[in-house]
Design a protein around this motif. Sequence first.
Motif, mmCIF file in Angstrom:
data_model
loop_
_atom_site.group_PDB
_atom_site.id
_atom_site.type_symbol
_atom_site.label_atom_id
_atom_site.label_comp_id
_atom_site.label_asym_id
_atom_site.label_seq_id
_atom_site.Cartn_x
_atom_site.Cartn_y
_atom_site.Cartn_z
ATOM 1 N N SER A 23 0.814 -1.209 0.000
ATOM 2 C CA SER A 23 0.000 0.000 0.000
ATOM 3 C C SER A 23 0.854 1.268 0.000
ATOM 4 C CB SER A 23 -0.970 0.004 1.176
ATOM 5 O OG SER A 23 -0.283 0.016 2.393
ATOM 6 N N PHE A 24 2.017 1.237 0.634
ATOM 7 C CA PHE A 24 2.879 2.412 0.712
ATOM 8 C C PHE A 24 3.399 2.824 -0.668
ATOM 9 C CE2 PHE A 24 6.984 4.531 1.605
ATOM 10 C CZ PHE A 24 6.543 5.526 2.458
ATOM 11 N N PHE A 25 3.832 1.844 -1.472
ATOM 12 C CA PHE A 25 4.396 2.122 -2.788
ATOM 13 C C PHE A 25 3.394 1.922 -3.931
ATOM 14 C CE2 PHE A 25 8.325 0.977 -0.428
ATOM 15 C CZ PHE A 25 9.037 2.143 -0.641
ATOM 16 N N SER A 26 2.234 1.369 -3.657
ATOM 17 C CA SER A 26 1.230 1.060 -4.678
ATOM 18 C C SER A 26 1.705 0.018 -5.681
ATOM 19 C CB SER A 26 0.801 2.324 -5.445
ATOM 20 O OG SER A 26 0.243 3.258 -4.578
ATOM 21 N N PHE A 27 2.503 -0.946 -5.218
ATOM 22 C CA PHE A 27 2.946 -2.006 -6.116
ATOM 23 C C PHE A 27 1.770 -2.869 -6.535
ATOM 24 C CE2 PHE A 27 7.179 -1.658 -3.835
ATOM 25 C CZ PHE A 27 7.784 -0.986 -4.882
ATOM 26 N N LYS A 28 1.895 -3.477 -7.699
ATOM 27 C CA LYS A 28 0.854 -4.378 -8.194
ATOM 28 C C LYS A 28 0.793 -5.640 -7.319
ATOM 29 C CE LYS A 28 -0.672 -6.734 -12.358
ATOM 30 N NZ LYS A 28 -0.320 -7.011 -13.764
ATOM 31 N N GLY A 29 1.954 -6.102 -6.872
ATOM 32 C CA GLY A 29 1.992 -7.296 -6.039
ATOM 33 C C GLY A 29 3.351 -7.479 -5.392
ATOM 34 N N ILE A 30 3.383 -8.341 -4.379
ATOM 35 C CA ILE A 30 4.620 -8.732 -3.707
ATOM 36 C C ILE A 30 4.580 -10.246 -3.581
ATOM 37 C CG2 ILE A 30 5.959 -8.623 -1.568
ATOM 38 C CD1 ILE A 30 4.906 -5.787 -1.192
ATOM 39 N N GLU A 31 5.705 -10.882 -3.886
ATOM 40 C CA GLU A 31 5.741 -12.341 -3.929
ATOM 41 C C GLU A 31 6.991 -12.847 -3.209
ATOM 42 O OE1 GLU A 31 4.766 -14.314 -7.810
ATOM 43 O OE2 GLU A 31 6.880 -14.874 -7.693
ATOM 44 N N TYR A 32 6.816 -13.907 -2.434
ATOM 45 C CA TYR A 32 7.930 -14.572 -1.758
ATOM 46 C C TYR A 32 8.053 -15.992 -2.280
ATOM 47 C CZ TYR A 32 8.230 -10.917 1.793
ATOM 48 O OH TYR A 32 8.401 -9.727 2.440
ATOM 49 N N GLY A 33 9.292 -16.460 -2.417
ATOM 50 C CA GLY A 33 9.538 -17.834 -2.832
ATOM 51 C C GLY A 33 9.255 -18.808 -1.699
ATOM 52 N N HIS A 34 9.053 -20.072 -2.047
ATOM 53 C CA HIS A 34 8.736 -21.114 -1.060
ATOM 54 C C HIS A 34 9.843 -21.297 -0.025
ATOM 55 C CE1 HIS A 34 5.137 -22.349 -3.116
ATOM 56 N NE2 HIS A 34 5.805 -22.456 -4.258
ATOM 57 N N TYR A 35 11.092 -21.043 -0.415
ATOM 58 C CA TYR A 35 12.206 -21.310 0.482
ATOM 59 C C TYR A 35 12.709 -20.072 1.219
ATOM 60 C CZ TYR A 35 12.052 -25.662 -2.009
ATOM 61 O OH TYR A 35 11.624 -26.844 -2.562
ATOM 62 N N VAL A 36 11.975 -18.980 1.131
ATOM 63 C CA VAL A 36 12.342 -17.764 1.859
ATOM 64 C C VAL A 36 11.684 -17.834 3.238
ATOM 65 C CG1 VAL A 36 12.209 -15.240 1.916
ATOM 66 C CG2 VAL A 36 12.549 -16.419 -0.262
ATOM 67 N N ASP A 37 12.509 -18.031 4.278
ATOM 68 C CA ASP A 37 11.947 -18.127 5.628
ATOM 69 C C ASP A 37 11.566 -16.738 6.135
ATOM 70 O OD1 ASP A 37 14.289 -16.878 6.758
ATOM 71 O OD2 ASP A 37 15.274 -18.828 6.830
ATOM 72 N N ASP A 38 10.894 -16.696 7.274
ATOM 73 C CA ASP A 38 10.378 -15.427 7.801
ATOM 74 C C ASP A 38 11.471 -14.391 8.066
ATOM 75 O OD1 ASP A 38 7.837 -16.422 7.644
ATOM 76 O OD2 ASP A 38 7.641 -16.857 9.793
ATOM 77 N N SER A 39 12.609 -14.807 8.617
ATOM 78 C CA SER A 39 13.656 -13.834 8.933
ATOM 79 C C SER A 39 14.279 -13.269 7.657
ATOM 80 C CB SER A 39 14.729 -14.442 9.838
ATOM 81 O OG SER A 39 15.429 -15.468 9.174
ATOM 82 N N LYS A 40 14.525 -14.109 6.655
ATOM 83 C CA LYS A 40 15.070 -13.636 5.381
ATOM 84 C C LYS A 40 14.035 -12.778 4.656
ATOM 85 C CE LYS A 40 18.688 -14.337 3.516
ATOM 86 N NZ LYS A 40 19.889 -13.464 3.513
ATOM 87 N N GLY A 41 12.777 -13.150 4.753
ATOM 88 C CA GLY A 41 11.709 -12.361 4.141
ATOM 89 C C GLY A 41 11.614 -10.967 4.742
ATOM 90 N N LEU A 42 11.726 -10.883 6.066
ATOM 91 C CA LEU A 42 11.683 -9.582 6.732
ATOM 92 C C LEU A 42 12.905 -8.747 6.369
ATOM 93 C CD1 LEU A 42 10.189 -7.698 8.661
ATOM 94 C CD2 LEU A 42 11.411 -8.800 10.557
#
Length: 194
Positions: A23-42
């Motif tokens: 919502s801050f940047f108005s991106f169309k979408g955000i996607e994370y890979g299956h192997y991205v854990d929570d700490s790496k994602g953050l």
Amino acid sequence: MPKRTDRIGGVSTSIKTPEDMLSFFSFKGIEYGHYVDDSKGLEHLIHSTEAFMDLADMLNMNYFDMSLNVRLSVCFGSRGRGNALGHYEADTKAINFTKHKGCLGILAHEYFHAIDNYLFDFSHSYKNGQMGYVTDIKNIGLSLSLEVVEAIQDLRSSILSGNGYESVNIEPSKQVRSASRYTCVLLINMLRET
């Protein structure tokens, strides 16, 4: 290449979730890979948010304009290609940051590809159905002014000559501003990486 980047200065962010960033940047979408854990994602979320904010500030753009009129998506570790740090996909209008090395300062380079592709689409009023980049020069549509086309040709010449520090400046005309607030000026001034 450094093992990690440390940011010094810049506007602080309170973004802590993908929804906040979306919502801050108005991106169309955000996607994370299956192997991205929570700490790496953050880690990706925070570093890329700071990088987008810094880039927007340097380019004098509003944060929500970084989405290129809500056409750009951001992906973290979900579309990696070999040893690349990241890449831009013209067909999906997505910047992907790789899982392990995508936080190493690649945003400006990949964002340049997104703007290059966005201006190609803009030059055809988003209607020609082809994928391309305006710096390829061929097949530039009629929706860009001669001033902008000449600036792009100058940019391309500078890139091909290897002089990555040459500056090509144009005044932001009404038409340039309509192409998502100074994206052409941004394109011309981002002549730092090839």
